[in-house]
Design an enzyme around this catalytic site. Structure first.
Site, short mmCIF file in Angstrom:
data_model
loop_
_atom_site.label_atom_id
_atom_site.label_comp_id
_atom_site.label_asym_id
_atom_site.label_seq_id
_atom_site.Cartn_x
_atom_site.Cartn_y
_atom_site.Cartn_z
N ASN A 88 0.83 -1.20 0.00
CA ASN A 88 0.00 0.00 0.00
C ASN A 88 0.87 1.26 0.00
OD1 ASN A 88 -2.39 1.62 0.26
ND2 ASN A 88 -3.37 -0.11 1.29
N ASP A 96 19.97 -0.35 1.80
CA ASP A 96 21.42 -0.29 1.58
C ASP A 96 21.97 -1.69 1.33
OD1 ASP A 96 22.25 2.64 2.12
OD2 ASP A 96 20.89 2.15 3.76
N HIS A 118 22.42 3.27 12.88
CA HIS A 118 23.59 4.11 13.11
C HIS A 118 24.15 3.84 14.51
CE1 HIS A 118 22.74 6.51 9.51
NE2 HIS A 118 21.47 6.38 9.87
N SER A 145 -0.36 -1.29 9.26
CA SER A 145 -0.01 0.11 9.01
C SER A 145 0.99 0.66 10.02
CB SER A 145 -1.28 0.97 9.09
OG SER A 145 -2.22 0.57 8.14
N ALA A 163 -0.31 -3.30 13.55
CA ALA A 163 -0.12 -1.90 13.19
C ALA A 163 0.67 -1.17 14.26
CB ALA A 163 -1.48 -1.23 13.00
N ARG A 183 6.45 -8.17 19.99
CA ARG A 183 6.57 -9.48 20.64
C ARG A 183 5.44 -10.39 20.17
NH1 ARG A 183 8.08 -6.01 25.02
NH2 ARG A 183 10.17 -6.51 25.81
N ARG A 186 0.46 -14.53 20.06
CA ARG A 186 -0.13 -15.87 20.05
C ARG A 186 0.19 -16.55 18.73
NH1 ARG A 186 -4.68 -16.33 16.84
NH2 ARG A 186 -5.76 -14.41 16.24
#
Length: 210
Positions: A88, A96, A118, A145, A163, A183, A186
């Site tokens: 989307n 990179d 970084h 999203s 999301a 994390r 389930r």
């Protein structure tokens, strides 16, 4: 920069070690910035033109691929996408090094896949010092999203990333994972075959729309 120096820099990049903008400048020819600009400004009616540009931009691309503009990529040529992909709007690839996406993957709006980070100490960020590690997204993954996938992460087959999640470690196959840091919540089971179906129930809403 000599060929030997370039090889030494590439070897450091491959090991996930710190390198600088100046050291990596020889890779500039692999950036597809003009083609990405053209893709993002191609009318929806010109599907063949979009497909042609996408083949020019990406390292490899499968069949029946949908990537809604605008999208953004540092290189584009380090992104590899399988068949039946849906991405989307506002998908960002910080590529990179390689980003490899399998078949049947769905990615919702405003997701960032970044292979690069970084160093913490500011003196090591001189000349945009950075390190890069590849990302792998296996087949049939759904990413919700505004999720961010960080360097070196692998997301396992069939998994769902909620999301707004920040994915800093590998996600096992066939799991729902959410949060910051992300994390596992389930496992995905046969019970999920009935959710959103007629007469079924919805246990949770882990993601935004694709």
């Amino acid at each position: 920069m000599t060929d030997a120096h370039e090889e030494e820099v590439l070897a450091r990049i491959a090991k996930g070690l710190v390198y600088t903008e100046s050291e990596a400048a020889f890779q500039a020819s692999r950036r597809r910035t003009d083609q990405i600009f053209a893709y993002n400004h191609t009318p929806p009616s010109e599907a063949d033109r979009r497909r042609s540009l996408l083949v020019e931009i990406l390292g490899s691309v499968g069949e029946r691929t949908v990537l809604l503009p605008p999208f953004h990529a540092g290189f584009g040529s380090n992104v590899h996408i399988g068949d039946d992909f849906f991405g989307n709007v506002n998908l960002t690839f910080v590529d990179d090094v390689d980003i490899r996406i399998g078949d049947g993957v769905m990615i919702a709006p405003s997701v960032t896949l970044t292979t690069t980070g970084h160093p913490v100490h500011p003196s090591r960020r001189a000349d945009f010092g950075r390190f890069s590690e590849p990302i792998v997204i296996e087949d049939k993954v759904w990413i919700g999203s505004n999720a961010v996938v960080l360097p070196g992460v692998r997301i396992g087959h069939g998994s769902v990333v909620g999301a707004g999640s920040v994915v800093s470690r590998d996600i096992p196959p066939m799991t729902v994972a959410v949060g910051t840091p992300c994390r596992v919540l389930r496992a995905i089971t046969d019970e999920d075959l009935t959710t959103r179906a007629q007469g079924g129930t919805t246990r949770m809403r882990p993601t935004g729309s694709a």
